[in-house]
Design an enzyme around this catalytic site. Structure first.
Site, PDB file in Angstrom:
ATOM      1  N   LYS A 193       2.386   1.198  -4.593  1.00  0.00           N
ATOM      2  CA  LYS A 193       1.072   1.841  -4.685  1.00  0.00           C
ATOM      3  C   LYS A 193       0.801   2.160  -6.132  1.00  0.00           C
ATOM      4  O   LYS A 193       1.613   2.800  -6.801  1.00  0.00           O
ATOM      5  CB  LYS A 193       1.026   3.136  -3.868  1.00  0.00           C
ATOM      6  CG  LYS A 193       0.587   2.969  -2.438  1.00  0.00           C
ATOM      7  CD  LYS A 193      -0.856   2.556  -2.360  1.00  0.00           C
ATOM      8  CE  LYS A 193      -1.192   2.087  -0.961  1.00  0.00           C
ATOM      9  NZ  LYS A 193      -2.415   1.288  -0.960  1.00  0.00           N
ATOM     10  N   GLU A 230       6.493  -7.029  -2.150  1.00  0.00           N
ATOM     11  CA  GLU A 230       6.801  -5.741  -1.498  1.00  0.00           C
ATOM     12  C   GLU A 230       7.708  -5.893  -0.287  1.00  0.00           C
ATOM     13  O   GLU A 230       7.419  -6.656   0.639  1.00  0.00           O
ATOM     14  CB  GLU A 230       5.509  -5.030  -1.080  1.00  0.00           C
ATOM     15  CG  GLU A 230       5.761  -3.668  -0.454  1.00  0.00           C
ATOM     16  CD  GLU A 230       4.512  -2.816  -0.322  1.00  0.00           C
ATOM     17  OE1 GLU A 230       4.601  -1.751   0.306  1.00  0.00           O
ATOM     18  OE2 GLU A 230       3.444  -3.225  -0.843  1.00  0.00           O
TER      19      GLU A 230
END
Length: 405
Positions: A232, A216
């Protein structure tokens, strides 16, 4: 397998008599320039802990400027000097990020030797000597910081807070530690070889080291363009898992909420009207998991410095929740062990370039234990048992790699 205190651990005694870890003989900091890694030599180092006082974001920027890396205007074009200072590895913990956001830092760090901020400046020099072959490595049993029941109870507590209107979403993280014997650095380096580890690498200091396998992007800045890629939504990496993730209204709502938070974070440091969502809810693979990722970008405001950038984006919204400060207050009240090396920032900074990963899928070591963390975002629609299982699924590849499997 039980591993107690052992003389087989490869320890060194520093000049001040403090027990340390073996030294890295090559630079493996996440996002360091690939063309330079084999020639990088440490020039200077700055570590910050709360007892030091002051603003750690300002301190990092001032230290870098004093060592040939002026980062007070990141949007200004810059050139790379192959004979001079190359750049710096930068680590900012979740606790330091919470302080920058004006929120409580949470429970104490379970890795007391680990600083909350570390800056290591590198120049170019002769390639370091190869490390000697690592000796035997043994990892003991993992001891969890909370039971599945306590984890589930924290999920329910967040749902209650959402029901009261205190928050919309909160990321809840658990911790585990295991004793080890041997040289921990090769084990940490294995994390960087995991599939999808965009920010794979190791950063080490006296008595501590951090290994990262994060996919990420917390924030990237090149050519005056800011980018963040929040993740997410998680499912097993099977065809059915991909279909389920794409069809999940709960996961999509949770994801869009964080994308909106990240848009607001970038808007604080961007030219007016320049923030946009380039890609929304793209499903990508990390090890044996599908994860949903979006890309949000903006044009950096004139005169944007590193300190203001860190204050805007730390800690990352995907590992806090929304609203960010209220979520951080819930985290501080619910998590029994500090986030340590996890859920912070780790990467590379240089004039005109910033590339920081968010330290999910991350482990840390001190001179006795290996530490890992994992969790997930909680919304009103979260099922406590499913959230406990998801955290275990995220942690499993990290633990397996550390164990040599």
């Amino acid at each position: 397998m039980r591993v107690g205190k052992s003389t087989e651990r490869m320890r060194q005694i520093g000049p001040d008599g403090v027990e340390t870890l073996p030294e890295l003989t090559s630079v493996d900091a996440p996002a360091a320039p690939a063309r330079c890694r084999r020639t990088l030599v440490e020039r200077a180092r700055w570590e910050w802990r709360p007892a030091d006082g002051g603003d750690p974001a300002d301190g990092a920027q001032e230290f870098l400027a004093a060592h040939g890396l002026p980062l007070h205007d990141l949007a200004r074009p810059a050139t790379h000097d192959p004979a001079g200072v190359c750049g710096a590895a930068l680590y900012v913990s979740a606790a330091a990020g919470a302080l920058l956001a004006g929120a409580p830092p949470g429970a104490p760090n379970p890795v007391p030797t680990l600083p909350e901020v570390a800056v290591v400046v590198y120049g170019h020099g002769d390639p370091p000597s190869p490390r000697p072959a690592a000796g035997p490595w043994r990892l003991g049993e993992w001891v969890e910081s909370w039971t599945p029941a306590r984890h589930a109870g924290a999920v329910e507590a967040v749902r209650d807070a959402i029901g009261r209107g205190d928050v919309y979403q909160v990321n809840v993280v658990g911790h585990a530690a295991a004793r080890y014997a041997g040289d921990p650095l090769p084990a940490l380096a294995r994390l960087g070889t995991l599939p999808g580890a965009r920010y794979g690498g190791v950063l080490a200091g006296a008595g501590w080291a951090v290994g990262c396998a994060s996919p990420e992007t917390l924030v990237e800045l090149t050519g005056g363009r800011l980018v963040t890629r929040p993740i997410k939504g998680t499912r097993p990496a099977t065809p059915a898992g991909a279909r389920e993730l794409l069809a999940s209204a709960k996961e999509r709502a949770e994801h869009v909420m964080i994308v909106d938070l990240e848009r607001n974070d970038l808007a604080r440091i961007a030219r007016t009207g320049s923030v946009r969502v380039d890609e929304l809810f793209a499903v990508r693979r990390w090890c044996d998991l599908w994860q949903a990722e979006s890309t949000v970008s903006a044009t950096a405001a004139d005169g944007l410095g590193l300190a203001d950038l860190l204050r805007a984006v730390c800690p990352g919204g995907s590992v806090t929740g929304a609203p960010k400060r209220a979520a951080l207050e819930q985290i501080a009240a619910l998590e029994p062990v500090g986030r340590g090396a996890s859920m912070g920032a780790l990467g590379w900074v240089a004039p005109g370039r910033v590339d920081l990963g968010l330290t999910i899928r991350t482990a840390a070591v001190d001179t006795d234990r290996v530490h890992v963390w994992a969790g997930g975002g909680i919304t009103w629609g979260s099922d406590p048992r499913a959230e406990v299982a998801e955290a275990a699924a995220k942690s499993a590849p990290v633990r397996a790699a550390l164990g040599g499997r």
